[in-house]
Write a protein that holds these residues in place. Structure first.
Motif, PDB file in Angstrom:
ATOM      1  N   VAL A 209     121.085   6.582  -4.966  1.00 48.23           N
ATOM      2  CA  VAL A 209     120.102   5.929  -4.091  1.00 48.23           C
ATOM      3  C   VAL A 209     119.961   4.446  -4.435  1.00 48.23           C
ATOM      4  O   VAL A 209     119.899   3.586  -3.545  1.00 48.23           O
ATOM      5  CB  VAL A 209     118.739   6.644  -4.193  1.00 48.23           C
ATOM      6  N   LEU A 210     119.931   4.128  -5.728  1.00 47.76           N
ATOM      7  CA  LEU A 210     119.801   2.733  -6.147  1.00 47.76           C
ATOM      8  C   LEU A 210     121.008   1.903  -5.728  1.00 47.76           C
ATOM      9  O   LEU A 210     120.856   0.751  -5.291  1.00 47.76           O
ATOM     10  CB  LEU A 210     119.620   2.670  -7.664  1.00 47.76           C
ATOM     11  N   VAL A 211     122.208   2.464  -5.855  1.00 46.94           N
ATOM     12  CA  VAL A 211     123.411   1.737  -5.434  1.00 46.94           C
ATOM     13  C   VAL A 211     123.378   1.465  -3.935  1.00 46.94           C
ATOM     14  O   VAL A 211     123.657   0.347  -3.478  1.00 46.94           O
ATOM     15  CB  VAL A 211     124.681   2.529  -5.815  1.00 46.94           C
ATOM     16  N   MET A 212     123.023   2.480  -3.142  1.00 46.78           N
ATOM     17  CA  MET A 212     122.975   2.313  -1.687  1.00 46.78           C
ATOM     18  C   MET A 212     121.909   1.300  -1.288  1.00 46.78           C
ATOM     19  O   MET A 212     122.140   0.450  -0.416  1.00 46.78           O
ATOM     20  CB  MET A 212     122.713   3.667  -1.022  1.00 46.78           C
ATOM     21  N   ALA A 213     120.742   1.364  -1.929  1.00 47.73           N
ATOM     22  CA  ALA A 213     119.664   0.423  -1.596  1.00 47.73           C
ATOM     23  C   ALA A 213     120.042  -1.004  -1.987  1.00 47.73           C
ATOM     24  O   ALA A 213     119.833  -1.949  -1.219  1.00 47.73           O
ATOM     25  CB  ALA A 213     118.374   0.848  -2.303  1.00 47.73           C
ATOM     26  N   ALA A 214     120.601  -1.174  -3.186  1.00 49.03           N
ATOM     27  CA  ALA A 214     121.002  -2.508  -3.638  1.00 49.03           C
ATOM     28  C   ALA A 214     122.131  -3.064  -2.783  1.00 49.03           C
ATOM     29  O   ALA A 214     122.171  -4.268  -2.494  1.00 49.03           O
ATOM     30  CB  ALA A 214     121.431  -2.451  -5.103  1.00 49.03           C
ATOM     31  N   ASN A 215     123.037  -2.211  -2.336  1.00 47.84           N
ATOM     32  CA  ASN A 215     124.136  -2.648  -1.485  1.00 47.84           C
ATOM     33  C   ASN A 215     123.627  -3.146  -0.135  1.00 47.84           C
ATOM     34  O   ASN A 215     124.060  -4.196   0.363  1.00 47.84           O
ATOM     35  CB  ASN A 215     125.124  -1.505  -1.291  1.00 47.84           C
ATOM     36  N   GLN A 216     122.688  -2.414   0.456  1.00 52.16           N
ATOM     37  CA  GLN A 216     122.115  -2.844   1.728  1.00 52.16           C
ATOM     38  C   GLN A 216     121.321  -4.130   1.568  1.00 52.16           C
ATOM     39  O   GLN A 216     121.350  -5.012   2.440  1.00 52.16           O
ATOM     40  CB  GLN A 216     121.211  -1.732   2.292  1.00 52.16           C
TER      41      GLN A 216
ATOM     42  N   ALA B 145     121.888  -6.475  -0.642  1.00 51.68           N
ATOM     43  CA  ALA B 145     122.852  -7.555  -0.822  1.00 51.68           C
ATOM     44  C   ALA B 145     123.419  -8.007   0.521  1.00 51.68           C
ATOM     45  O   ALA B 145     123.599  -9.208   0.765  1.00 51.68           O
ATOM     46  CB  ALA B 145     123.981  -7.099  -1.747  1.00 51.68           C
ATOM     47  N   LYS B 146     123.688  -7.062   1.421  1.00 47.93           N
ATOM     48  CA  LYS B 146     124.208  -7.421   2.738  1.00 47.93           C
ATOM     49  C   LYS B 146     123.195  -8.209   3.555  1.00 47.93           C
ATOM     50  O   LYS B 146     123.554  -9.118   4.314  1.00 47.93           O
ATOM     51  CB  LYS B 146     124.618  -6.150   3.487  1.00 47.93           C
ATOM     52  N   LYS B 147     121.914  -7.892   3.399  1.00 49.04           N
ATOM     53  CA  LYS B 147     120.883  -8.634   4.120  1.00 49.04           C
ATOM     54  C   LYS B 147     120.799 -10.085   3.667  1.00 49.04           C
ATOM     55  O   LYS B 147     120.373 -10.953   4.420  1.00 49.04           O
ATOM     56  CB  LYS B 147     119.528  -7.939   3.929  1.00 49.04           C
ATOM     57  N   PHE B 148     121.198 -10.336   2.410  1.00 48.71           N
ATOM     58  CA  PHE B 148     121.183 -11.684   1.878  1.00 48.71           C
ATOM     59  C   PHE B 148     122.546 -12.388   2.062  1.00 48.71           C
ATOM     60  O   PHE B 148     122.784 -13.434   1.469  1.00 48.71           O
ATOM     61  CB  PHE B 148     120.802 -11.688   0.402  1.00 48.71           C
ATOM     62  N   GLY B 149     123.415 -11.777   2.863  1.00 46.41           N
ATOM     63  CA  GLY B 149     124.679 -12.424   3.218  1.00 46.41           C
ATOM     64  C   GLY B 149     125.836 -12.135   2.301  1.00 46.41           C
ATOM     65  O   GLY B 149     126.915 -12.735   2.457  1.00 46.41           O
ATOM     66  N   GLU B 150     125.685 -11.218   1.336  1.00 44.25           N
ATOM     67  CA  GLU B 150     126.783 -10.871   0.439  1.00 44.25           C
ATOM     68  C   GLU B 150     127.570  -9.692   1.009  1.00 44.25           C
ATOM     69  O   GLU B 150     127.076  -8.970   1.868  1.00 44.25           O
ATOM     70  CB  GLU B 150     126.251 -10.543  -0.962  1.00 44.25           C
ATOM     71  N   GLU B 151     128.790  -9.509   0.503  1.00 45.65           N
ATOM     72  CA  GLU B 151     129.638  -8.438   1.013  1.00 45.65           C
ATOM     73  C   GLU B 151     129.205  -7.066   0.524  1.00 45.65           C
ATOM     74  O   GLU B 151     129.322  -6.072   1.236  1.00 45.65           O
ATOM     75  CB  GLU B 151     131.095  -8.683   0.601  1.00 45.65           C
ATOM     76  N   GLY B 152     128.713  -6.968  -0.694  1.00 44.25           N
ATOM     77  CA  GLY B 152     128.347  -5.679  -1.250  1.00 44.25           C
ATOM     78  C   GLY B 152     129.572  -4.928  -1.740  1.00 44.25           C
ATOM     79  O   GLY B 152     130.702  -5.429  -1.734  1.00 44.25           O
ATOM     80  N   VAL B 153     129.344  -3.690  -2.142  1.00 40.43           N
ATOM     81  CA  VAL B 153     130.421  -2.854  -2.682  1.00 40.43           C
ATOM     82  C   VAL B 153     131.209  -2.198  -1.560  1.00 40.43           C
ATOM     83  O   VAL B 153     132.417  -2.020  -1.644  1.00 40.43           O
ATOM     84  CB  VAL B 153     129.844  -1.789  -3.639  1.00 40.43           C
ATOM     85  N   TYR B 154     130.529  -1.798  -0.490  1.00 40.11           N
ATOM     86  CA  TYR B 154     131.210  -1.136   0.639  1.00 40.11           C
ATOM     87  C   TYR B 154     130.593  -1.589   1.955  1.00 40.11           C
ATOM     88  O   TYR B 154     129.539  -2.200   1.981  1.00 40.11           O
ATOM     89  CB  TYR B 154     131.110   0.391   0.519  1.00 40.11           C
TER      90      TYR B 154
END
Length: 298
Positions: free
Chosen positions: A280-287, A289-298
């Motif tokens: 859950v933490l990985v999915m939340a942090a990934n989303q 990161a995408k909102k802040f313009g980063e690519e994220g993990v997936y």
């Protein structure tokens, strides 16, 4: 499809050992999660044991010992993120400023060598230095006239020593990732900054750090996925009868419950809970990161 598989057959064969590793050691053991939903009895077997549903998961939140262990785990992980995670970034920035390539490579080799030592060796070195009659206490007593400091038995020293060990062992290895990211920075950006009169600190702040920001975000997301994983081997080796009651973490708690006390189902439920929280933490942090313009993990 068949033609493409046949064309890439040698590449696929090279990937088979890695695929086999994940299948055997990561996916196949997930069948054992079934124990979290039954009251496992070794004499009755897995399929004949009583089904209890979410009973063991309710115990997680009702057991005061689990709450204390969970807090210890979160607190230790927070300290690692706050102090150990930035160290490879800082070391990479410092090494990137070294112009003598021979000196740079020597320093880089020295700082990442501890990564290849097992935790047994690392903790053994720590015990030699910090035990009651260790080298540090001998120096403090004989040279400075201090009293013996109980580094290994006083619970207040446990977490600082864990963080120091992690930094010493893993910071150099993590530096390689950020140095690789720094290698991709266009040198003309620094030349333009020098022409504009930017100092070295300004260049680091406005060019170097933004260039590796995506790498930092990805590494932080992956680290959040293991926020409940404090490192079983390291913590287990550092525990002793003097600090075990107050410094136990989820990984060691699962070991003591599952192996020593034979409470397999409850230990499995705690381990599964830890994995779900990490996901859950990985999915939340990934989303995020995408909102802040980063690519994220997936």
């Amino acid at each position: 499809m068949r033609a493409r598989l046949w064309k890439d057959r040698y590449l696929l064969l090279l990937g088979l050992p890695g695929l086999a590793y994940f299948l055997v050691y990561k996916y196949a053991p997930m069948f054992g999660l079934y124990l979290a939903f039954i009251d496992f009895n070794p004499f009755q077997g897995i399929f004949n044991s009583e089904w209890v549903g979410l009973e063991h998961f309710r115990r997680i939140f009702e057991d005061t010992e689990v709450v204390k262990v969970l807090w210890n785990t979160l607190y230790l992980s927070f300290l690692q993120i706050a102090f150990a995670f930035p160290m490879p970034i800082l070391m990479a920035l410092m090494l990137n400023e070294v112009r003598n390539q021979v000196y740079k490579r020597v320093i880089q080799s020295i700082i990442y060598l501890p990564h290849f030592l097992s935790w047994v060796v690392v903790v053994g070195i720590w015990i030699i230095f910090f035990r009651g009659e260790g080298l540090v206490n001998i120096f403090l007593r004989d040279s400075l006239g201090w009293e013996t400091i109980p580094f290994m038995t006083d619970p207040s020293y446990f977490k600082p020593m864990i963080i120091t060990q992690v930094i010493w062992k893993e910071a150099g290895w993590g530096t390689i990732i950020f140095l690789a990211a720094l290698a991709g920075v266009n040198p003309s950006l620094y030349e333009a900054a020098v022409m504009d009169g930017a100092s070295r600190m300004r260049q680091i702040w406005h060019i170097t750090l933004p260039a590796i920001r995506s790498t930092i975000v990805i590494m932080l997301i992956l680290r959040l996925g293991t926020v409940l994983d404090s490192g079983f081997e390291q913590v287990f080796l550092m525990l002793n009868p003097f600090n075990e009651e107050t410094q136990n973490v989820l990984d060691t708690f699962v070991f003591f419950k599952g192996i020593q006390q034979a409470d397999y189902s409850f230990a499995t439920a705690v381990g599964m809970f830890k994995g779900v929280v990490g996901l859950v933490l990985v999915m939340a942090a990934n989303q995020l990161a995408k909102k802040f313009g980063e690519e994220g993990v997936y």
